[in-house]
Design a protein around this motif. Structure first.
Motif, PDB file in Angstrom:
ATOM      1  N   HIS A 197       0.777  -1.149   0.017  1.00  0.00           N
ATOM      2  CA  HIS A 197       0.093   0.216  -0.112  1.00  0.00           C
ATOM      3  C   HIS A 197       0.927   1.347   0.087  1.00  0.00           C
ATOM      4  CE1 HIS A 197       0.806  -1.067   4.167  1.00  0.00           C
ATOM      5  NE2 HIS A 197       0.800   0.221   4.438  1.00  0.00           N
ATOM      6  N   LEU A 198       2.173   1.175  -0.065  1.00  0.00           N
ATOM      7  CA  LEU A 198       2.943   2.311   0.104  1.00  0.00           C
ATOM      8  C   LEU A 198       3.895   2.321  -1.061  1.00  0.00           C
ATOM      9  CD1 LEU A 198       4.368   2.124   3.799  1.00  0.00           C
ATOM     10  CD2 LEU A 198       2.719   3.870   2.631  1.00  0.00           C
ATOM     11  N   PRO A 199       4.461   3.524  -1.703  1.00  0.00           N
ATOM     12  CA  PRO A 199       5.062   3.566  -2.897  1.00  0.00           C
ATOM     13  C   PRO A 199       6.488   2.975  -2.616  1.00  0.00           C
ATOM     14  CG  PRO A 199       4.795   5.825  -2.097  1.00  0.00           C
ATOM     15  CD  PRO A 199       3.975   4.688  -1.058  1.00  0.00           C
ATOM     16  N   SER A 200       7.361   2.524  -3.615  1.00  0.00           N
ATOM     17  CA  SER A 200       8.275   1.976  -3.698  1.00  0.00           C
ATOM     18  C   SER A 200       9.653   2.791  -3.104  1.00  0.00           C
ATOM     19  CB  SER A 200       8.898   1.440  -5.008  1.00  0.00           C
ATOM     20  OG  SER A 200       8.062   0.517  -5.572  1.00  0.00           O
ATOM     21  N   ASP A 201       9.409   4.024  -3.059  1.00  0.00           N
ATOM     22  CA  ASP A 201      10.542   5.077  -2.756  1.00  0.00           C
ATOM     23  C   ASP A 201      10.117   5.422  -1.426  1.00  0.00           C
ATOM     24  OD1 ASP A 201       8.165   6.523  -3.348  1.00  0.00           O
ATOM     25  OD2 ASP A 201       9.556   8.128  -4.389  1.00  0.00           O
ATOM     26  N   ALA A 202       9.163   4.713  -0.725  1.00  0.00           N
ATOM     27  CA  ALA A 202       8.673   5.359   0.825  1.00  0.00           C
ATOM     28  C   ALA A 202       9.941   5.124   1.511  1.00  0.00           C
ATOM     29  CB  ALA A 202       7.584   4.568   1.248  1.00  0.00           C
ATOM     30  N   PRO A 203       9.917   5.930   2.801  1.00  0.00           N
ATOM     31  CA  PRO A 203      11.180   5.828   3.745  1.00  0.00           C
ATOM     32  C   PRO A 203      11.004   4.737   4.472  1.00  0.00           C
ATOM     33  CG  PRO A 203       9.955   8.046   3.983  1.00  0.00           C
ATOM     34  CD  PRO A 203       9.377   7.092   2.953  1.00  0.00           C
ATOM     35  N   ARG A 204      12.060   4.107   4.739  1.00  0.00           N
ATOM     36  CA  ARG A 204      12.372   2.832   5.510  1.00  0.00           C
ATOM     37  C   ARG A 204      12.940   3.099   6.924  1.00  0.00           C
ATOM     38  NH1 ARG A 204      15.317  -0.702   0.907  1.00  0.00           N
ATOM     39  NH2 ARG A 204      13.405  -0.588  -0.518  1.00  0.00           N
ATOM     40  N   ILE A 205      11.896   2.727   8.016  1.00  0.00           N
ATOM     41  CA  ILE A 205      12.530   2.721   9.346  1.00  0.00           C
ATOM     42  C   ILE A 205      12.562   1.558   9.967  1.00  0.00           C
ATOM     43  CG2 ILE A 205      12.033   3.754  11.645  1.00  0.00           C
ATOM     44  CD1 ILE A 205      10.258   6.078  10.171  1.00  0.00           C
ATOM     45  N   LEU A 206      13.667   1.106  10.524  1.00  0.00           N
ATOM     46  CA  LEU A 206      13.690  -0.225  11.442  1.00  0.00           C
ATOM     47  C   LEU A 206      14.028  -0.050  12.760  1.00  0.00           C
ATOM     48  CD1 LEU A 206      14.251  -3.338  11.403  1.00  0.00           C
ATOM     49  CD2 LEU A 206      16.705  -2.882  10.913  1.00  0.00           C
ATOM     50  N   GLU A 207      13.190  -0.562  13.693  1.00  0.00           N
ATOM     51  CA  GLU A 207      13.408  -0.408  15.194  1.00  0.00           C
ATOM     52  C   GLU A 207      13.790  -1.694  15.669  1.00  0.00           C
ATOM     53  OE1 GLU A 207      11.798   1.012  19.470  1.00  0.00           O
ATOM     54  OE2 GLU A 207      10.294   0.920  17.819  1.00  0.00           O
ATOM     55  N   ILE A 208      14.962  -2.077  16.116  1.00  0.00           N
ATOM     56  CA  ILE A 208      15.560  -3.040  16.748  1.00  0.00           C
ATOM     57  C   ILE A 208      15.371  -3.126  18.256  1.00  0.00           C
ATOM     58  CG2 ILE A 208      17.646  -4.595  17.058  1.00  0.00           C
ATOM     59  CD1 ILE A 208      18.694  -3.418  14.398  1.00  0.00           C
ATOM     60  N   GLY A 209      14.499  -4.269  18.733  1.00  0.00           N
ATOM     61  CA  GLY A 209      14.424  -4.445  20.099  1.00  0.00           C
ATOM     62  C   GLY A 209      13.262  -3.333  20.421  1.00  0.00           C
ATOM     63  N   PHE A 210      12.123  -3.315  19.873  1.00  0.00           N
ATOM     64  CA  PHE A 210      10.891  -2.536  20.353  1.00  0.00           C
ATOM     65  C   PHE A 210      10.044  -2.780  21.661  1.00  0.00           C
ATOM     66  CE2 PHE A 210       9.054  -5.728  17.490  1.00  0.00           C
ATOM     67  CZ  PHE A 210       7.987  -6.412  18.255  1.00  0.00           C
ATOM     68  N   GLY A 211      10.649  -3.508  22.223  1.00  0.00           N
ATOM     69  CA  GLY A 211      10.022  -3.696  23.500  1.00  0.00           C
ATOM     70  C   GLY A 211       8.427  -3.969  23.574  1.00  0.00           C
ATOM     71  N   TYR A 212       7.681  -3.119  24.195  1.00  0.00           N
ATOM     72  CA  TYR A 212       6.298  -2.998  24.217  1.00  0.00           C
ATOM     73  C   TYR A 212       5.751  -2.433  23.271  1.00  0.00           C
ATOM     74  CZ  TYR A 212       7.119  -5.188  29.017  1.00  0.00           C
ATOM     75  OH  TYR A 212       7.293  -5.967  30.115  1.00  0.00           O
ATOM     76  N   GLY A 213       6.374  -1.981  22.301  1.00  0.00           N
ATOM     77  CA  GLY A 213       5.730  -1.358  21.074  1.00  0.00           C
ATOM     78  C   GLY A 213       5.423  -0.022  21.103  1.00  0.00           C
TER      79      GLY A 213
END
Length: 80
Positions: free
Chosen positions: A33-49
Motif C-alpha cells: 500500500h506504500l510507494p516503492s520510494d517510501a522511507p524505511r524505518i527499522l526499530e531493533i528491540g521494540f519492547g512493548y511497542g
C-alpha cells in the motif's frame, strides 16, 4: 477493559518470524500500500511497542518494521 487497535494503520503487515520472513526482504511485497520510494524505518528491540506505535502515527508514509526477540514483549505487542 478492552484495548482498541490504532486507527491510523492502513493495512497491517502479516506477522513474521525468523521462520517465514523472505530473504532478501521484499519491501514492496511487505508494504504493497506504500510507494516503492517510501522511507524505511527499522526499530531493533521494540519492547512493548510504544515507540513503534508513535513512529507509525508520526510517519504514516514510511515503511516501519520492528524486530524483537523477547517472547513476552511480542505477546504484549500483539494485544495492542
Amino acid at each position: 477493559m478492552t484495548r482498541r487497535k490504532p486507527r491510523n494503520i492502513v493495512q497491517p503487515v502479516p506477522r513474521l518470524s525468523f521462520a517465514n520472513v523472505p530473504w532478501p526482504l521484499d519491501w514492496d511485497a511487505l508494504f504493497p500500500h506504500l510507494p516503492s520510494d517510501a522511507p524505511r524505518i527499522l526499530e531493533i528491540g521494540f519492547g512493548y511497542g510504544h515507540f513503534l506505535r508513535g513512529l507509525s502515527k508520526a510517519h504514516p508514509e514510511a515503511r516501519i518494521l520492528g524486530i524483537e526477540i523477547d517472547s513476552i514483549s511480542l505477546q504484549n505487542v500483539e494485544s495492542l
